[in-house]
Design an enzyme around this catalytic site. Structure first.
Site, PDB file in Angstrom:
ATOM      1  CE  LYS A   1     -17.194  -5.669   7.779  1.00 30.22           C
ATOM      2  NZ  LYS A   1     -17.250  -4.306   8.361  1.00 30.22           N
TER       3      LYS A   1
ATOM      4  CD  GLU B   1       5.479  -8.381   7.007  1.00 30.25           C
ATOM      5  OE1 GLU B   1       5.078  -7.266   7.437  1.00 30.25           O
ATOM      6  OE2 GLU B   1       4.709  -9.199   6.478  1.00 30.25           O
TER       7      GLU B   1
ATOM      8  CG  HIS C   1       2.280  -6.365   5.339  1.00 33.49           C
ATOM      9  ND1 HIS C   1       2.490  -6.996   6.534  1.00 33.49           N
ATOM     10  CD2 HIS C   1       0.949  -6.168   5.265  1.00 33.49           C
ATOM     11  CE1 HIS C   1       1.333  -7.165   7.174  1.00 33.49           C
ATOM     12  NE2 HIS C   1       0.377  -6.655   6.419  1.00 33.49           N
TER      13      HIS C   1
ATOM     14  CB  ALA D   1      -4.277  -3.599   2.972  1.00 30.72           C
TER      15      ALA D   1
END
Length: 322
Positions: free
Chosen positions: A154, A264, A283, A286
Site C-alpha cells: 500500500k 534506534e 522513524h 508514518a
C-alpha cells in the site's frame, strides 16, 4: 475465536484507544497496558485472547515472547504495518494482522518531499542562508525523472501514484510482478540490479525479512547512478548501513533520506550524522496527528469480524511479512 474475548490494548497512550472501543464495542471489557514490562503478567492474569499492540519503546525490549508463545492469545493486531518485531510465529495457532495502509499516504508524502528537497537543493540553500551567502546552487525538476519503488504494498503504491502525478517515470519491484496502475513497469526481485542503474530516486518500502535483510548492500550501491538519491521508509536492516556510508564517502550516490535505522534511537556518534547530504528523521515518517485513532478504528472494525466469526482483514503471513 469467541464473541466475548478478553482484549488488551497495549499502547503508550491507551486512553484515546479505549474511547474508540467503548464507542464501538460497549459491551466488551478491555484492559489497558502502557508498558512493555507489564504486558506478560497482564496477559496471564486476564487470559487475554486478543491483543492490540503498538511498538512504542523500541524493538529490542518488545515483549514478543509473551505474545507469540502465550497459550491464550489467538490474535495479535499490530498497530502499525511492520511485524518484524514479533519475529516468527505459528500461523496455525496465532493470527497476526496489521494496520497496513493507515500511514501509506503520509509515507508517500515523505518520499515525495525527500525527492523535492534534493531536486530543489533545499539543504544547500539552507547552508547558504546560514552563511548569509547570496547566489549559488540550482534547482532541477523531478518531472521526467525516474523513481524505482522497491516494494509495492500500500505504501509503495501510494508513492507511485504521487510520483506519476508529478510527471515521473515509475518503476516497481514486487515479489509477484503484475501490471499496476501508476506503474510504468513492474518487475520481480531478480531485476533489481538492472533497475537500480536506471533510477534517479530509489524508494525502499519492503518489510524486514530474512530475504530483505541487507537487500541494498555494496553491490546495489555500485549499480546506482552517482546522481541517485536513496529514500528509506522500510525497516532498519534492509539497507546495509556500512555499505551506504561507504557509498556516500565514495560519492557513489548523491545522497539519502533515512527514516529507519538498524539501531534506534540512532546513537549520537553514528557516522551518518556527519553527512550533509543525508536527511535523518527519527522513524517518524508514518506518525501524523490522528494515525493512532485511525489504526484503532481499523482494529475495531476487525474486532467486529472476529466476534462474528468472519474472516479478518490484513492477515500477515510470517514468511512474507505482509
Amino acid at each position: 475465536m469467541s464473541a466475548d474475548p478478553s482484549v488488551i490494548l497495549h499502547s503508550d497512550r491507551p486512553a484515546a484507544a479505549l474511547a474508540v472501543l467503548k464507542e464501538t464495542h460497549p459491551d466488551l471489557t478491555v484492559h489497558a497496558c502502557d508498558s512493555y514490562a507489564a504486558l506478560p503478567e497482564l496477559i496471564g492474569r486476564v487470559a487475554a485472547e486478543v491483543v492490540y499492540s503498538v511498538r512504542f519503546d523500541g524493538t529490542p525490549r518488545f515483549p514478543r515472547q509473551a505474545l507469540v508463545e502465550s497459550p491464550t492469545v489467538k490474535w495479535v493486531s499490530v498497530g502499525g504495518s511492520g511485524t518484524d518485531h514479533l519475529g516468527c510465529w505459528d500461523p496455525e495457532r496465532l493470527t497476526v494482522t496489521n494496520a497496513a495502509g493507515v500511514a501509506a499516504g503520509m509515507l508517500a508524502e515523505y518520499a515525495l518531499g525527500a525527492m523535492l528537497s534534493f531536486s530543489l537543493d533545499l539543504r544547500g540553500f539552507e547552508r547558504r542562508r546560514q552563511a548569509r551567502q547570496w547566489g549559488g546552487g540550482r534547482v532541477e525538476p523531478i518531472e521526467g525523472k525516474t523513481v524505482l519503488i522497491i516494494g509495492l504494498g500500500k505504501t509503495g503504491t501510494a508513492v507511485a501514484g504521487r510520483a506519476r502525478a508529478m510527471g515521473m517515470r515509475t518503476l516497481g519491484i514486487r515479489a509477484r510482478p503484475k501490471a499496476m496502475d501508476s506503474l510504468d513497469e513492474v518487475h520481480g526481485p531478480d531485476a533489481l540490479p538492472t533497475l537500480l542503474g536506471r533510477a534517479d530516486f530509489i524508494v525502499c518500502c519492503v518489510p524486514l525479512l530474512p530475504s530483505t535483510r541487507g537487500l541494498l548492500g555494496a553491490a546495489a550501491f555500485a549499480a546506482m547512478k552517482r546522481s541517485a538519491v536513496l529514500i528509506d521508509i522500510s525497516r532498519g536492516g534492509v539497507v546495509d548501513e556500512a555499505a551506504l556510508l561507504a557509498a556516500l564517502d565514495g560519492k557513489q550516490i548523491k545522497g539519502a533520506a533515512l527514516d529507519v535505522f538498524a539501531t534506534e534511537p540512532l546513537p549520537g556518534d553514528h557516522p551518518v550524522w556527519s553527512h550533509e547530504n543525508v536527511a535523518v528523521t527519527p522513524h517518524c515518517a508514518a506518525v501524523y496527528d490522528g494515525w493512532d485513532i485511525k489504526s484503532v478504528r481499523m482494529f475495531a472494525d476487525n474486532l467486529k469480524r472476529y466476534r462474528g466469526g468472519a474472516p479478518l482483514e490484513n492477515v500477515v503471513s510470517p514468511e512474507r511479512g505482509y
